[in-house]
Design an enzyme around this catalytic site. Structure first.
Site, PDB file in Angstrom:
ATOM      1  N   SER A   1      11.815   0.715   7.397  1.00 11.62           N
ATOM      2  CA  SER A   1      11.518  -0.590   6.812  1.00 11.62           C
ATOM      3  C   SER A   1      12.720  -1.500   6.959  1.00 11.62           C
ATOM      4  O   SER A   1      13.855  -1.076   6.717  1.00 11.62           O
ATOM      5  CB  SER A   1      11.152  -0.453   5.334  1.00 11.62           C
ATOM      6  OG  SER A   1      10.958  -1.722   4.755  1.00 11.62           O
ATOM      7  N   ARG A   2      12.452  -2.743   7.334  1.00 13.36           N
ATOM      8  CA  ARG A   2      13.521  -3.739   7.396  1.00 13.36           C
ATOM      9  C   ARG A   2      13.704  -4.447   6.055  1.00 13.36           C
ATOM     10  O   ARG A   2      14.670  -5.170   5.871  1.00 13.36           O
ATOM     11  CB  ARG A   2      13.214  -4.773   8.485  1.00 13.36           C
ATOM     12  CG  ARG A   2      13.311  -4.231   9.904  1.00 13.36           C
ATOM     13  CD  ARG A   2      13.204  -5.362  10.926  1.00 13.36           C
ATOM     14  NE  ARG A   2      13.395  -4.889  12.283  1.00 13.36           N
ATOM     15  CZ  ARG A   2      12.423  -4.468  13.075  1.00 13.36           C
ATOM     16  NH1 ARG A   2      11.178  -4.466  12.622  1.00 13.36           N
ATOM     17  NH2 ARG A   2      12.669  -4.059  14.301  1.00 13.36           N
TER      18      ARG A   2
ATOM     19  N   LYS B   1      -5.738   2.748   7.046  1.00 15.00           N
ATOM     20  CA  LYS B   1      -6.880   1.995   7.568  1.00 15.00           C
ATOM     21  C   LYS B   1      -6.532   0.498   7.645  1.00 15.00           C
ATOM     22  O   LYS B   1      -5.728   0.018   6.836  1.00 15.00           O
ATOM     23  CB  LYS B   1      -8.122   2.230   6.717  1.00 15.00           C
ATOM     24  CG  LYS B   1      -8.030   1.663   5.279  1.00 15.00           C
ATOM     25  CD  LYS B   1      -8.409   0.200   5.222  1.00 15.00           C
ATOM     26  CE  LYS B   1      -8.085  -0.410   3.889  1.00 15.00           C
ATOM     27  NZ  LYS B   1      -8.202  -1.881   3.882  1.00 15.00           N
TER      28      LYS B   1
ATOM     29  N   ILE C   1       0.830  -1.205   0.000  1.00 10.22           N
ATOM     30  CA  ILE C   1       0.000   0.000   0.000  1.00 10.22           C
ATOM     31  C   ILE C   1       0.862   1.251   0.000  1.00 10.22           C
ATOM     32  O   ILE C   1       0.503   2.265  -0.614  1.00 10.22           O
ATOM     33  CB  ILE C   1      -0.981  -0.009   1.197  1.00 10.22           C
ATOM     34  CG1 ILE C   1      -2.061   1.047   1.000  1.00 10.22           C
ATOM     35  CG2 ILE C   1      -0.250   0.192   2.518  1.00 10.22           C
ATOM     36  CD1 ILE C   1      -2.973   0.810  -0.180  1.00 10.22           C
TER      37      ILE C   1
ATOM     38  N   ASP D   1     -10.755  -6.441   6.078  1.00  9.26           N
ATOM     39  CA  ASP D   1      -9.761  -5.424   5.718  1.00  9.26           C
ATOM     40  C   ASP D   1     -10.241  -4.629   4.508  1.00  9.26           C
ATOM     41  O   ASP D   1     -10.228  -3.386   4.548  1.00  9.26           O
ATOM     42  CB  ASP D   1      -8.395  -6.053   5.458  1.00  9.26           C
ATOM     43  CG  ASP D   1      -7.359  -5.007   5.097  1.00  9.26           C
ATOM     44  OD1 ASP D   1      -6.885  -4.308   6.011  1.00  9.26           O
ATOM     45  OD2 ASP D   1      -7.027  -4.873   3.900  1.00  9.26           O
TER      46      ASP D   1
END
Length: 321
Positions: free
Chosen positions: A36-37, A90, A14, A168
């Site tokens: 971010s990993r 969201k 997303i 979701d």
């Protein structure tokens, strides 16, 4: 024009599909860092942890959280405690109590917290709300059906507790519903179909009612093949409104359509609008946290009858088994 630096936490699908392009196109924001990993965004500072970002970049006033809802609360709270404004993808959290706590903290600190509902920014939602204002609602039929293998490939979190499963995407339908209806509705019954190897439902049917006999029937499916069906049909005392393609297209009594059709991934126009709204909230130093869509989901889980469904195997993960 003042441009605000913003960081993204969680550089997944997303974020790459919607948040990064929306920020790049925005005149209000500049993507200054990521957390971010699994890799960040080319040309932008990336940090392995939020704590590292907060320590190294006190100059970034706003943070957009795009990581899964199950792990979002602690980071969002840390950001607010560090004096940063926060946007939440969201659903805004894994539980209502988490988001209530974040909202109270933001208000106490004089910070902005935006719990986003991107589908409310679809092209025809405002027109649908205007048409329904003052009208008597008789029946709403929601069909929210898409293929999880297309829209959430390899995303294991969605099948884990707190990931919501079919809710979701369906919470997008509920966000539109609670925005356009002139009356409140509440869940009265639900049937939730859980794959035997998953902790969240893959399909559901939800019934709702309003104060004057309004009825809502929602059919939700995460195994729908072909083009997604994101539709709400509202029967009123002054005609039937159809809101299609996730709120992009509206028609009344089958007449001429208005709005702008989407093309895959289908929500390009919504996220620029979200960031424009975020800029307005920052300027006003205010919050926007409407939890009505999340309440409907929570009530569906509370009232829903659980039915076992066949095991679900994600083709994107099949090679790992």
């Amino acid at each position: 024009m003042t441009v605000t630096d913003v960081a993204i936490v969680g550089v997944g699908k997303i974020a790459r599909d919607q948040h990064v392009p929306a920020i790049e196109a925005s005149g209000d924001f500049r993507l200054a860092a990521t957390v971010s990993r699994s890799g960040g965004v080319d040309g932008v500072d990336n940090f392995a942890t939020l704590d590292a970002l907060l320590a190294a970049r006190p100059d970034i006033p706003a943070i957009s959280f795009c990581n899964p809802p199950q792990v979002r609360y602690a980071g969002a709270r840390a950001a607010l405690e560090a004096g940063r404004h926060v946007m939440l993808e969201k659903p805004p959290g894994a539980s209502l109590s988490e988001v209530h706590d974040l909202a109270a903290l933001a208000e106490a600190r004089g910070l902005t917290l935006q719990a986003t509902w991107h589908s409310r920014h679809a092209a025809s939602v405002a027109a649908a709300k205007a048409f329904l204002a003052g009208r008597r609602i008789r029946l709403v039929r929601i069909d929210w059906k898409e293929d999880v293998r297309v829209w959430h490939p390899g995303q294991q979190w969605i099948w884990q507790a707190g990931g919501l499963g079919v809710f979701d995407p369906a919470i997008n339908a509920f966000s539109i519903l609670t925005e356009i209806l002139p009356v409140p509705v509440h869940v009265t019954a639900a049937e939730l179909r859980f794959p035997v190897n998953c902790e969240t439902p893959i399909a559901a049917e939800v019934e709702m009612a309003g104060p004057r006999g309004e009825r809502v029937l929602a059919a939700l499916d995460f195994l729908h093949e072909g083009d997604p069906m994101w539709r709400q049909v509202v029967e009123t005392d002054a005609g039937t409104l159809t809101l299609d393609q996730g709120g992009a297209i509206m028609s009344v009594d089958g007449g001429a359509q208005q709005g702008e059709a989407w093309s895959a991934p289908g929500i390009e126009g919504e996220y620029p609008s979200l960031y424009a709204r975020f800029a307005e909230l920052l300027a006003a130093r205010t919050c926007e946290v409407d939890l009505r869509p999340m309440v409907l989901v929570a009530d569906a889980f509370t009232l829903g009858r659980r039915v076992d469904a066949p095991a679900f195997v994600d083709p994107a993960l099949a090679g790992d088994r």
